[in-house]
Motif scaffolding. Structure first.
Motif, mmCIF file in Angstrom:
data_model
loop_
_atom_site.group_PDB
_atom_site.id
_atom_site.type_symbol
_atom_site.label_atom_id
_atom_site.label_comp_id
_atom_site.label_asym_id
_atom_site.label_seq_id
_atom_site.Cartn_x
_atom_site.Cartn_y
_atom_site.Cartn_z
ATOM 1 N N SER A 16 0.827 -1.209 0.000
ATOM 2 C CA SER A 16 0.000 0.000 0.000
ATOM 3 C C SER A 16 0.858 1.255 0.000
ATOM 4 N N LEU A 17 0.303 2.297 -0.559
ATOM 5 C CA LEU A 17 0.892 3.633 -0.504
ATOM 6 C C LEU A 17 -0.233 4.644 -0.378
ATOM 7 N N VAL A 62 -8.952 0.434 -10.856
ATOM 8 C CA VAL A 62 -8.537 0.626 -9.462
ATOM 9 C C VAL A 62 -9.688 0.491 -8.476
ATOM 10 N N LYS A 63 -10.883 0.282 -8.969
ATOM 11 C CA LYS A 63 -12.043 0.164 -8.072
ATOM 12 C C LYS A 63 -11.839 -0.973 -7.082
ATOM 13 N N GLN A 80 -5.454 6.714 -1.365
ATOM 14 C CA GLN A 80 -5.037 5.518 -0.658
ATOM 15 C C GLN A 80 -5.020 4.369 -1.652
ATOM 16 N N MET A 81 -3.863 3.767 -1.826
ATOM 17 C CA MET A 81 -3.702 2.708 -2.815
ATOM 18 C C MET A 81 -3.343 1.412 -2.100
ATOM 19 N N ASN A 82 -4.246 0.454 -2.167
ATOM 20 C CA ASN A 82 -4.044 -0.847 -1.543
ATOM 21 C C ASN A 82 -3.939 -1.931 -2.618
ATOM 22 N N SER A 83 -3.437 -3.077 -2.231
ATOM 23 C CA SER A 83 -3.317 -4.223 -3.147
ATOM 24 C C SER A 83 -2.673 -3.802 -4.457
#
Length: 122
Positions: A16-17, A62-63, A80-83
């Motif tokens: 994540s970032l 990205v959904k 927020q970027m996960n996975s």
């Protein structure tokens, strides 16, 4: 209007970032902030858009993994970027401007941040 983006970096797939973008200057006429990304040799593409009233739109790719949010008091927008996946590797840019609702289509001039590199290793 100036935009300062930060938060990019190198992360392993699945990690994540959180990207941040702070706006300064006269932004009273602005009703939306968003994130775009660009891979070398390709067109810049929209990742997510968020209006002052809370309407959001995320790219299909990205959904469920990325979430855009904002802090109106700080004139800031976050991503927020996960996975994260290797195909998310790109330079990410924040954008400030006006969108037409409900389509969230950008209209008129817009302001761009300087870009922050996100690299996802496999």
């Amino acid at each position: 209007v100036q935009l300062q983006a930060s938060g990019g970096g190198l992360v392993q797939a699945g990690g994540s970032l959180r990207l941040s973008c702070a706006a300064s200057g006269s932004i009273f006429s602005i009703n939306a902030m968003g994130w775009y990304r660009q891979i070398p040799g390709k067109q810049r593409e929209v990742v997510a858009v968020l209006t002052k009233s809370g309407d959001t739109k995320h790219a299909d790719s990205v959904k469920g993994r990325f979430t855009i949010s904002r802090d109106n008091a700080k004139n800031a927008v976050y991503l927020q970027m996960n996975s994260l996946k290797p195909e998310d590797t790109a330079v990410y840019y924040c954008k400030l401007g006006v969108v037409r609702t409900p389509s969230l289509t950008w209209v008129g001039p817009a302001y761009w941040g300087q870009g922050t590199q996100v690299t996802v290793s496999s």
